[in-house]
Design a protein around this motif. Structure first.
Motif, PDB file in Angstrom:
ATOM      1  N   ASP A  94       0.645  -0.728  -0.416  1.00 34.52           N
ATOM      2  CA  ASP A  94       0.567  -0.073   0.672  1.00 34.52           C
ATOM      3  C   ASP A  94       0.824   1.152  -0.051  1.00 34.52           C
ATOM      4  N   LEU A  95       0.698   2.138  -1.225  1.00 37.52           N
ATOM      5  CA  LEU A  95       1.091   3.372  -1.134  1.00 37.52           C
ATOM      6  C   LEU A  95       0.404   4.505  -0.430  1.00 37.52           C
ATOM      7  N   GLY A  96       0.885   5.396   0.013  1.00 42.22           N
ATOM      8  CA  GLY A  96       0.543   6.580  -0.436  1.00 42.22           C
ATOM      9  C   GLY A  96       0.390   7.641  -1.094  1.00 42.22           C
ATOM     10  N   VAL A  97      -0.112   8.671  -1.629  1.00 39.67           N
ATOM     11  CA  VAL A  97      -0.346   9.779  -2.738  1.00 39.67           C
ATOM     12  C   VAL A  97      -1.198  10.592  -3.079  1.00 39.67           C
ATOM     13  N   VAL A  98       0.176  11.494  -2.848  1.00 44.83           N
ATOM     14  CA  VAL A  98      -0.346  13.144  -2.365  1.00 44.83           C
ATOM     15  C   VAL A  98       0.567  13.565  -3.604  1.00 44.83           C
ATOM     16  N   GLY A  99      -0.893  14.553  -3.887  1.00 42.41           N
ATOM     17  CA  GLY A  99      -0.493  15.778  -5.247  1.00 42.41           C
ATOM     18  C   GLY A  99      -1.366  16.943  -5.387  1.00 42.41           C
ATOM     19  N   GLN A 100      -1.981  17.106  -6.706  1.00 43.53           N
ATOM     20  CA  GLN A 100      -2.674  18.823  -6.747  1.00 43.53           C
ATOM     21  C   GLN A 100      -3.760  18.334  -8.605  1.00 43.53           C
ATOM     22  N   LEU A 101      -4.797  18.202  -8.144  1.00 44.51           N
ATOM     23  CA  LEU A 101      -5.840  17.654  -9.666  1.00 44.51           C
ATOM     24  C   LEU A 101      -6.061  19.568 -10.385  1.00 44.51           C
ATOM     25  N   ARG A 102      -5.904  20.106 -11.342  1.00 43.38           N
ATOM     26  CA  ARG A 102      -5.716  20.868 -11.394  1.00 43.38           C
ATOM     27  C   ARG A 102      -7.165  20.919 -12.819  1.00 43.38           C
ATOM     28  N   PHE A 103      -8.094  21.872 -12.298  1.00 45.96           N
ATOM     29  CA  PHE A 103      -9.469  21.422 -13.725  1.00 45.96           C
ATOM     30  C   PHE A 103      -9.966  23.005 -13.834  1.00 45.96           C
ATOM     31  N   THR A 104     -10.544  22.866 -14.960  1.00 47.47           N
ATOM     32  CA  THR A 104     -11.412  24.203 -14.825  1.00 47.47           C
ATOM     33  C   THR A 104     -13.012  23.566 -15.513  1.00 47.47           C
ATOM     34  N   PRO A 140     -12.652   8.996 -10.425  1.00 46.68           N
ATOM     35  CA  PRO A 140     -11.738   8.944 -11.548  1.00 46.68           C
ATOM     36  C   PRO A 140     -10.241   9.014 -11.827  1.00 46.68           C
ATOM     37  N   LEU A 141      -9.975  10.334 -10.229  1.00 48.24           N
ATOM     38  CA  LEU A 141      -8.276  10.753 -10.223  1.00 48.24           C
ATOM     39  C   LEU A 141      -8.299   9.211  -9.581  1.00 48.24           C
ATOM     40  N   ARG A 142      -9.362   8.347  -8.099  1.00 49.39           N
ATOM     41  CA  ARG A 142      -8.200   6.968  -7.964  1.00 49.39           C
ATOM     42  C   ARG A 142      -8.008   5.899  -8.759  1.00 49.39           C
ATOM     43  N   LYS A 143      -8.988   5.578  -9.704  1.00 48.73           N
ATOM     44  CA  LYS A 143      -9.357   5.405 -11.006  1.00 48.73           C
ATOM     45  C   LYS A 143      -8.194   4.907 -11.193  1.00 48.73           C
ATOM     46  N   ALA A 144      -7.981   6.249 -12.045  1.00 44.65           N
ATOM     47  CA  ALA A 144      -6.265   6.440 -12.703  1.00 44.65           C
ATOM     48  C   ALA A 144      -5.225   6.425 -12.218  1.00 44.65           C
ATOM     49  N   ILE A 145      -4.855   6.635 -11.129  1.00 48.40           N
ATOM     50  CA  ILE A 145      -4.090   6.558 -10.210  1.00 48.40           C
ATOM     51  C   ILE A 145      -3.457   5.329 -10.018  1.00 48.40           C
ATOM     52  N   THR A 146      -4.960   4.082  -9.017  1.00 44.74           N
ATOM     53  CA  THR A 146      -4.654   2.415  -8.807  1.00 44.74           C
ATOM     54  C   THR A 146      -3.919   2.029 -10.554  1.00 44.74           C
ATOM     55  N   GLU A 147      -4.969   2.089 -11.564  1.00 43.73           N
ATOM     56  CA  GLU A 147      -4.233   1.935 -13.035  1.00 43.73           C
ATOM     57  C   GLU A 147      -2.670   2.252 -13.347  1.00 43.73           C
ATOM     58  N   ALA A 148      -2.903   3.496 -12.829  1.00 45.58           N
ATOM     59  CA  ALA A 148      -1.589   3.248 -13.295  1.00 45.58           C
ATOM     60  C   ALA A 148      -0.378   3.128 -12.343  1.00 45.58           C
ATOM     61  N   VAL A 171      -1.236   8.341 -15.050  1.00 47.03           N
ATOM     62  CA  VAL A 171      -2.233   8.879 -14.715  1.00 47.03           C
ATOM     63  C   VAL A 171      -2.759  10.296 -15.468  1.00 47.03           C
ATOM     64  N   LYS A 172      -1.811  11.269 -15.568  1.00 44.07           N
ATOM     65  CA  LYS A 172      -2.195  12.288 -16.520  1.00 44.07           C
ATOM     66  C   LYS A 172      -2.691  11.911 -17.923  1.00 44.07           C
ATOM     67  N   ASP A 173      -2.114  10.673 -18.210  1.00 39.74           N
ATOM     68  CA  ASP A 173      -3.217  10.419 -20.014  1.00 39.74           C
ATOM     69  C   ASP A 173      -4.214   9.968 -19.142  1.00 39.74           C
ATOM     70  N   THR A 174      -4.223   9.248 -18.377  1.00 42.53           N
ATOM     71  CA  THR A 174      -5.856   8.674 -18.906  1.00 42.53           C
ATOM     72  C   THR A 174      -7.359   9.500 -17.521  1.00 42.53           C
ATOM     73  N   LEU A 175      -5.770  10.614 -16.852  1.00 40.02           N
ATOM     74  CA  LEU A 175      -7.454  11.160 -15.712  1.00 40.02           C
ATOM     75  C   LEU A 175      -8.367  11.574 -16.890  1.00 40.02           C
ATOM     76  N   PRO A 176      -8.442  12.136 -17.937  1.00 39.83           N
ATOM     77  CA  PRO A 176      -9.374  13.196 -18.827  1.00 39.83           C
ATOM     78  C   PRO A 176     -10.808  12.081 -19.493  1.00 39.83           C
ATOM     79  N   ALA A 177      -9.693  11.125 -19.700  1.00 39.65           N
ATOM     80  CA  ALA A 177     -10.939  10.420 -20.217  1.00 39.65           C
ATOM     81  C   ALA A 177     -11.855   9.401 -18.792  1.00 39.65           C
ATOM     82  N   ALA A 178     -10.798   9.461 -17.830  1.00 40.83           N
ATOM     83  CA  ALA A 178     -11.992   8.989 -16.980  1.00 40.83           C
ATOM     84  C   ALA A 178     -13.269   9.740 -15.892  1.00 40.83           C
TER      85      ALA A 178
END
Length: 276
Positions: A94-104, A140-148, A171-178
């Motif tokens: 198990d890994l903890g993932v920390v970061g920022q998601l920017r969107f409009t 969707p963010l959790r899904k993209a990070i999990t798959e990557a 993660v960046k490439d798959t997130l918009p579609a998710a």
């Protein structure tokens, strides 16, 4: 027309103005106005741009949504919107993932109306913004990070900058579609992401720390051994140069065990008979 009737007609528009409403949007807000009169079906009336003020009827409804770039922070700090995201690597660690998601949020008028009627109305007309983000961004963010993460190991992500960059790009490439799949439309745009190095479990961190300390101790011991070897080489060179007995005397002088007193030239020294 008598005076009383004329006065009533003149006063009537003033009553409408006094009982009407207005919507004022800030520079980072966009608004919607819906005709919701008691004798009509609720229907869209107009969009309100950022930094605008529009008046509408007392029975109508107004809604506001964020405009411009927003940041969705996940981590442990006070500024975080949600807690650290936990995912498993290829080995099940198990890994903890920390970061920022920017969107409009797409505030194009037609698109914003669709978003409001399809999603916003289910969340108090957009007032429950955290609830919207929890479903349509966080999941969707959790899904993209999990798959990557599933195809990589913690050691690669934690110790190899190139592997970490590849992971982040996936993660960046798959997130918009998710996100589009979750929302059913292109409602969120300008999606960008930054991820920090994964947070390891405490027991694994302790093991790494112990290994690092052992490695540092080994390096320190190697340095000490090298120093002692150089010292021994110097001592052997002095023994070869002066002889073993003279080296012992020289060493005793260096260690202060034998004192050497300066004697002026021509001075007479009287030594006891036993010392001659």
């Amino acid at each position: 027309m008598n005076r009383k009737t004329a006065t009533a007609l003149i006063a009537f528009p003033a009553v409408l103005i006094l009982t009407g409403c207005s919507i004022s949007t800030s520079p980072d807000e966009a608004g919607l106005i819906y005709d919701a009169g008691p004798l009509s079906k609720t229907s869209f009336q107009e969009c309100v741009a950022p930094s605008a003020r529009v008046f509408y009827g007392p029975a109508d409804q107004s809604f506001t949504y964020p405009a411009g770039q927003r940041t969705y922070v996940f981590g442990t700090g006070e500024e975080s919107d949600i807690a650290t995201i936990t995912v498993a690597d290829r080995d099940g660690i198990d890994l903890g993932v920390v970061g920022q998601l920017r969107f409009t949020l797409n505030t194009d008028c037609d698109t914003l109306v669709q978003f409001h009627e399809k999603i916003g109305l289910k969340y108090e007309g957009g007032q429950d913004w955290p609830g919207i983000l929890a479903v349509y961004l966080q999941q969707p963010l959790r899904k993209a990070i999990t798959e990557a993460t599933q195809g990589m190991t913690w050691r690669e992500l934690y110790q190899d900058p190139a592997a970490k960059a590849t992971w982040e790009k996936r993660v960046k490439d798959t997130l918009p579609a998710a996100i589009e799949q979750a929302t059913g439309g292109e409602y969120f745009t300008n999606i960008d992401l930054s991820l920090q190095k994964p947070v390891l479990p405490k027991e694994l961190t302790d093991q790494l720390l112990a290994t690092q300390r052992a490695a540092e101790a080994a390096i320190a011991q190697e340095e000490e051994n090298r120093r002692l070897e150089l010292k021994a080489q110097g001592e052997r060179a002095l023994i070869d140069l002066y002889g073993a007995d003279n080296y012992v005397v020289l060493k005793a002088i260096e260690d202060g065990k034998i004192q050497i007193l300066p004697v002026p030239q021509g001075a007479i020294i009287n030594l006891p008979a036993g010392d001659r």
